[in-house]
Design a protein around this motif. Sequence first.
Motif, PDB file in Angstrom:
ATOM      1  N   PRO A  71       0.845  -1.247   0.284  1.00  0.00           N
ATOM      2  CA  PRO A  71      -0.112   0.091   0.005  1.00  0.00           C
ATOM      3  C   PRO A  71       1.265   1.625  -0.067  1.00  0.00           C
ATOM      4  O   PRO A  71       1.742   1.452   0.284  1.00  0.00           O
ATOM      5  CB  PRO A  71      -1.326  -0.372   1.371  1.00  0.00           C
ATOM      6  N   PRO A  72       0.403   2.586  -0.578  1.00  0.00           N
ATOM      7  CA  PRO A  72       1.121   4.071  -0.448  1.00  0.00           C
ATOM      8  C   PRO A  72       1.799   3.746   1.102  1.00  0.00           C
ATOM      9  O   PRO A  72       2.839   4.366   1.057  1.00  0.00           O
ATOM     10  CB  PRO A  72       0.163   4.695  -0.532  1.00  0.00           C
ATOM     11  N   SER A  73       1.098   3.928   1.948  1.00  0.00           N
ATOM     12  CA  SER A  73       1.700   4.220   3.561  1.00  0.00           C
ATOM     13  C   SER A  73       3.087   3.412   3.850  1.00  0.00           C
ATOM     14  O   SER A  73       3.763   3.585   4.161  1.00  0.00           O
ATOM     15  CB  SER A  73       0.889   3.632   4.348  1.00  0.00           C
ATOM     16  N   ALA A  74       2.618   1.891   2.851  1.00  0.00           N
ATOM     17  CA  ALA A  74       4.008   1.234   3.668  1.00  0.00           C
ATOM     18  C   ALA A  74       5.459   1.757   2.412  1.00  0.00           C
ATOM     19  O   ALA A  74       6.695   2.089   2.570  1.00  0.00           O
ATOM     20  CB  ALA A  74       4.040  -0.216   3.138  1.00  0.00           C
ATOM     21  N   VAL A  75       5.014   2.431   1.214  1.00  0.00           N
ATOM     22  CA  VAL A  75       6.238   2.074   0.186  1.00  0.00           C
ATOM     23  C   VAL A  75       6.312   3.758   0.816  1.00  0.00           C
ATOM     24  O   VAL A  75       7.915   4.047   1.014  1.00  0.00           O
ATOM     25  CB  VAL A  75       5.214   2.584  -1.272  1.00  0.00           C
ATOM     26  N   LEU A  76       5.865   4.451   1.861  1.00  0.00           N
ATOM     27  CA  LEU A  76       5.895   5.979   2.258  1.00  0.00           C
ATOM     28  C   LEU A  76       6.918   6.167   3.049  1.00  0.00           C
ATOM     29  O   LEU A  76       8.145   7.119   4.115  1.00  0.00           O
ATOM     30  CB  LEU A  76       5.139   7.208   2.856  1.00  0.00           C
ATOM     31  N   THR A  77       6.559   4.577   4.106  1.00  0.00           N
ATOM     32  CA  THR A  77       7.823   4.344   5.504  1.00  0.00           C
ATOM     33  C   THR A  77       8.898   3.803   4.665  1.00  0.00           C
ATOM     34  O   THR A  77      10.156   4.123   5.233  1.00  0.00           O
ATOM     35  CB  THR A  77       7.167   3.346   5.819  1.00  0.00           C
ATOM     36  N   GLN A  78       8.933   2.889   3.592  1.00  0.00           N
ATOM     37  CA  GLN A  78      10.049   3.075   3.423  1.00  0.00           C
ATOM     38  C   GLN A  78      10.901   3.656   3.014  1.00  0.00           C
ATOM     39  O   GLN A  78      12.396   3.798   2.612  1.00  0.00           O
ATOM     40  CB  GLN A  78      10.246   1.578   1.893  1.00  0.00           C
ATOM     41  N   LEU A  79      10.147   4.837   2.104  1.00  0.00           N
ATOM     42  CA  LEU A  79      11.541   6.025   1.208  1.00  0.00           C
ATOM     43  C   LEU A  79      12.080   6.847   2.481  1.00  0.00           C
ATOM     44  O   LEU A  79      12.802   7.387   2.360  1.00  0.00           O
ATOM     45  CB  LEU A  79       9.996   6.789   0.930  1.00  0.00           C
ATOM     46  N   ASP A  80      10.932   7.272   3.952  1.00  0.00           N
ATOM     47  CA  ASP A  80      11.423   8.053   4.623  1.00  0.00           C
ATOM     48  C   ASP A  80      12.271   6.848   5.097  1.00  0.00           C
ATOM     49  O   ASP A  80      13.393   7.599   5.582  1.00  0.00           O
ATOM     50  CB  ASP A  80       9.663   7.964   6.031  1.00  0.00           C
ATOM     51  N   LEU A  81      12.386   5.787   5.660  1.00  0.00           N
ATOM     52  CA  LEU A  81      13.883   5.310   6.003  1.00  0.00           C
ATOM     53  C   LEU A  81      15.034   5.456   5.111  1.00  0.00           C
ATOM     54  O   LEU A  81      15.883   5.788   5.979  1.00  0.00           O
ATOM     55  CB  LEU A  81      13.754   4.015   6.773  1.00  0.00           C
ATOM     56  N   THR A  82      14.210   4.947   3.863  1.00  0.00           N
ATOM     57  CA  THR A  82      15.774   5.122   2.750  1.00  0.00           C
ATOM     58  C   THR A  82      15.980   6.985   3.198  1.00  0.00           C
ATOM     59  O   THR A  82      17.877   7.367   3.060  1.00  0.00           O
ATOM     60  CB  THR A  82      15.609   4.674   1.577  1.00  0.00           C
ATOM     61  N   LEU A  83      15.188   7.471   2.572  1.00  0.00           N
ATOM     62  CA  LEU A  83      15.734   9.239   3.325  1.00  0.00           C
ATOM     63  C   LEU A  83      16.732   9.803   4.501  1.00  0.00           C
ATOM     64  O   LEU A  83      17.984   9.746   4.580  1.00  0.00           O
ATOM     65  CB  LEU A  83      14.620  10.194   2.845  1.00  0.00           C
ATOM     66  N   VAL A 129      11.074  13.471   9.639  1.00  0.00           N
ATOM     67  CA  VAL A 129      11.074  14.377  10.384  1.00  0.00           C
ATOM     68  C   VAL A 129      11.048  12.700  11.521  1.00  0.00           C
ATOM     69  O   VAL A 129      11.358  12.690  12.675  1.00  0.00           O
ATOM     70  CB  VAL A 129       9.092  14.825  10.690  1.00  0.00           C
ATOM     71  N   ASN A 130      10.146  11.747  11.280  1.00  0.00           N
ATOM     72  CA  ASN A 130      10.281  11.023  12.331  1.00  0.00           C
ATOM     73  C   ASN A 130       9.925   9.406  12.173  1.00  0.00           C
ATOM     74  O   ASN A 130       8.721   9.871  11.289  1.00  0.00           O
ATOM     75  CB  ASN A 130       9.654  10.659  13.518  1.00  0.00           C
ATOM     76  N   SER A 131      10.850   8.916  10.740  1.00  0.00           N
ATOM     77  CA  SER A 131      10.126   7.298   9.993  1.00  0.00           C
ATOM     78  C   SER A 131       9.289   5.886  10.710  1.00  0.00           C
ATOM     79  O   SER A 131       9.232   5.391  10.225  1.00  0.00           O
ATOM     80  CB  SER A 131      12.005   7.060   9.238  1.00  0.00           C
ATOM     81  N   ALA A 132       9.821   6.292  12.454  1.00  0.00           N
ATOM     82  CA  ALA A 132       9.622   5.063  12.676  1.00  0.00           C
ATOM     83  C   ALA A 132       7.850   5.973  13.159  1.00  0.00           C
ATOM     84  O   ALA A 132       6.109   4.986  13.048  1.00  0.00           O
ATOM     85  CB  ALA A 132       9.535   5.226  14.093  1.00  0.00           C
ATOM     86  N   HIS A 133       6.776   7.163  12.403  1.00  0.00           N
ATOM     87  CA  HIS A 133       5.593   7.277  12.930  1.00  0.00           C
ATOM     88  C   HIS A 133       4.671   6.425  11.573  1.00  0.00           C
ATOM     89  O   HIS A 133       5.692   6.903  10.435  1.00  0.00           O
ATOM     90  CB  HIS A 133       5.602   8.865  12.873  1.00  0.00           C
ATOM     91  N   HIS A 134       3.914   6.188  11.696  1.00  0.00           N
ATOM     92  CA  HIS A 134       2.868   5.273  11.107  1.00  0.00           C
ATOM     93  C   HIS A 134       1.588   6.481  10.193  1.00  0.00           C
ATOM     94  O   HIS A 134       1.587   6.953  10.983  1.00  0.00           O
ATOM     95  CB  HIS A 134       1.374   4.077  12.119  1.00  0.00           C
ATOM     96  N   ARG A 135       1.625   6.397   9.516  1.00  0.00           N
ATOM     97  CA  ARG A 135       1.130   6.498   8.321  1.00  0.00           C
ATOM     98  C   ARG A 135       0.028   5.889   7.902  1.00  0.00           C
ATOM     99  O   ARG A 135       0.229   4.738   7.068  1.00  0.00           O
ATOM    100  CB  ARG A 135       1.672   7.263   6.754  1.00  0.00           C
ATOM    101  N   PRO A 136      -1.414   6.640   7.782  1.00  0.00           N
ATOM    102  CA  PRO A 136      -2.864   5.342   7.629  1.00  0.00           C
ATOM    103  C   PRO A 136      -2.774   5.344   6.267  1.00  0.00           C
ATOM    104  O   PRO A 136      -2.331   6.467   4.941  1.00  0.00           O
ATOM    105  CB  PRO A 136      -3.387   6.357   8.301  1.00  0.00           C
ATOM    106  N   ASP A 137      -3.561   4.641   5.485  1.00  0.00           N
ATOM    107  CA  ASP A 137      -4.193   4.821   3.957  1.00  0.00           C
ATOM    108  C   ASP A 137      -5.908   4.522   4.219  1.00  0.00           C
ATOM    109  O   ASP A 137      -5.972   4.986   5.187  1.00  0.00           O
ATOM    110  CB  ASP A 137      -3.901   3.380   3.320  1.00  0.00           C
ATOM    111  N   HIS A 138      -6.122   5.335   2.677  1.00  0.00           N
ATOM    112  CA  HIS A 138      -7.162   5.644   2.616  1.00  0.00           C
ATOM    113  C   HIS A 138      -7.486   5.352   1.921  1.00  0.00           C
ATOM    114  O   HIS A 138      -6.781   5.332   0.730  1.00  0.00           O
ATOM    115  CB  HIS A 138      -7.389   7.836   2.739  1.00  0.00           C
ATOM    116  N   THR A 139      -8.489   4.872   1.490  1.00  0.00           N
ATOM    117  CA  THR A 139      -9.700   4.406   0.144  1.00  0.00           C
ATOM    118  C   THR A 139     -10.747   5.368  -0.162  1.00  0.00           C
ATOM    119  O   THR A 139     -11.391   6.626   0.880  1.00  0.00           O
ATOM    120  CB  THR A 139      -9.742   3.149  -0.300  1.00  0.00           C
TER     121      THR A 139
END
Length: 442
Positions: free
Chosen positions: A292-304, A361-371
């Motif tokens: 899902p998009p939230s997981a992609v953004l989390t991985q991007l945050d960790l990589t950055l 800002v904080n790569s451990a922060h959870h980002r929700p998905d929306h549909t």
Amino acid sequence: MAGKEGEGAEQSRSPDLLARLDTELGRIDEQLRALAAAKDRVQSLLDAVVTITREVELPAVLHRIVTTAMDLVGARYGALGVLDESGEYLKQFIVAGLSERERAALADVGFPRGLGVLGHLICHPEPLRVDSIPSHPASVGFPAGHPRMRTLLGVAISVRGEIYGDLYLSERRDGRPFDVHDENVVVALASAAGIAIENVRLLEQVRAGSEQFQRLLLPTLPDMRPFGAAAVYRPAAEPHHVGGDWYDAVLLPDGAVAVVIGDVVGHDLHAAAAMASTRNMLRALLFALRTPPSAVLTQLDLTLEAITDSPVTTTSLARVEPAGSAWRLHWSTAGHVPPLLILPGSRAEYLFAEPGLPLNVNSAHHRPDHTRPLPRDTTVVFFTDGLIEHPDHPIDESLDDLAELATTHAALPLQDLVQALADNHPSDGHDDMAILALRTPR
């Protein structure tokens, strides 16, 4: 007897002494007045130079040079003629001081090309003072409707050692001819004007190069059929160098379409470089991950966080996925403004949802998905905050204005829609802006 004679001689000398003293005091007073006038002229010149150098657009600089020169010497009329590439004729003529009636009288008369007394200054770029224009050997008269002008002060303006143009002043308001003091102060102003013109030309070159560089960093949208897609980028109205706004759209192997909008904090090369690296990393992750998009953004945050020192970045990542006979919008955000949804026949509405924290800002922060279901002929508009931010207006008011604007132009072809939003945005233009719109087929 002798004492009386001495007293009489002393009394006779007193008037002569007083007369000489009065003369000397008068001379000192005149010198003090001249010094005060010179000080005022120098201060006025410095103020004029500061005024000219504040301008950052070439037309504004040229007009300001004319008006400040007029103020310095009390001239009624002023003009600046810009030479063409040959250096023999004028290609541009900036005029100040004409009344509306005088302008109307000259409406059908083209601007001077550099003949007559004006041409004399072009051929002989030395300061020129003329007490009677009609009596000058080079005079060819004035066109019909031209205001009567008797006196002239002309000074050439050089840029990088080459004559750029000529500054012309006519008719002192006090009726006197221009004097050597007027000439000296205008020559000094012309020297500063040449530097101001060069600085603005360099700034325009940097601005044009920076904008081209920024646009080269942004992708050309691929063929998105069956969807329609359009995007636009606008640099800030202020003379920033480059910005960090970007957009992207990618056709994914699983049949979905990924849409991205983002904004790296800052207006410099560092922000532009961070934008480019972030966009490229995200593209790679979109093809590598089936999450899902939230997981992609989390991985991007960790990589950055692990391999870059990029600034804080806001972004929205969405997937448009098949859902039966229609589609579904599946998205997650990192501190970004919400997308705008335009349903057929309905008012545009925002897809408000939990925005999550920005990247870096904080790569451990959870980002929700929306549909959200996307019926046929539905438009989703993603944009950056440069489209809506205005220091004098609440953000909610700007969001409402943008929604109203989108509703008004919803029926336009997609490219015309994004252009209309960019042309009529409710922001003050202090920031760059990016817009990407996707439309489902009918």
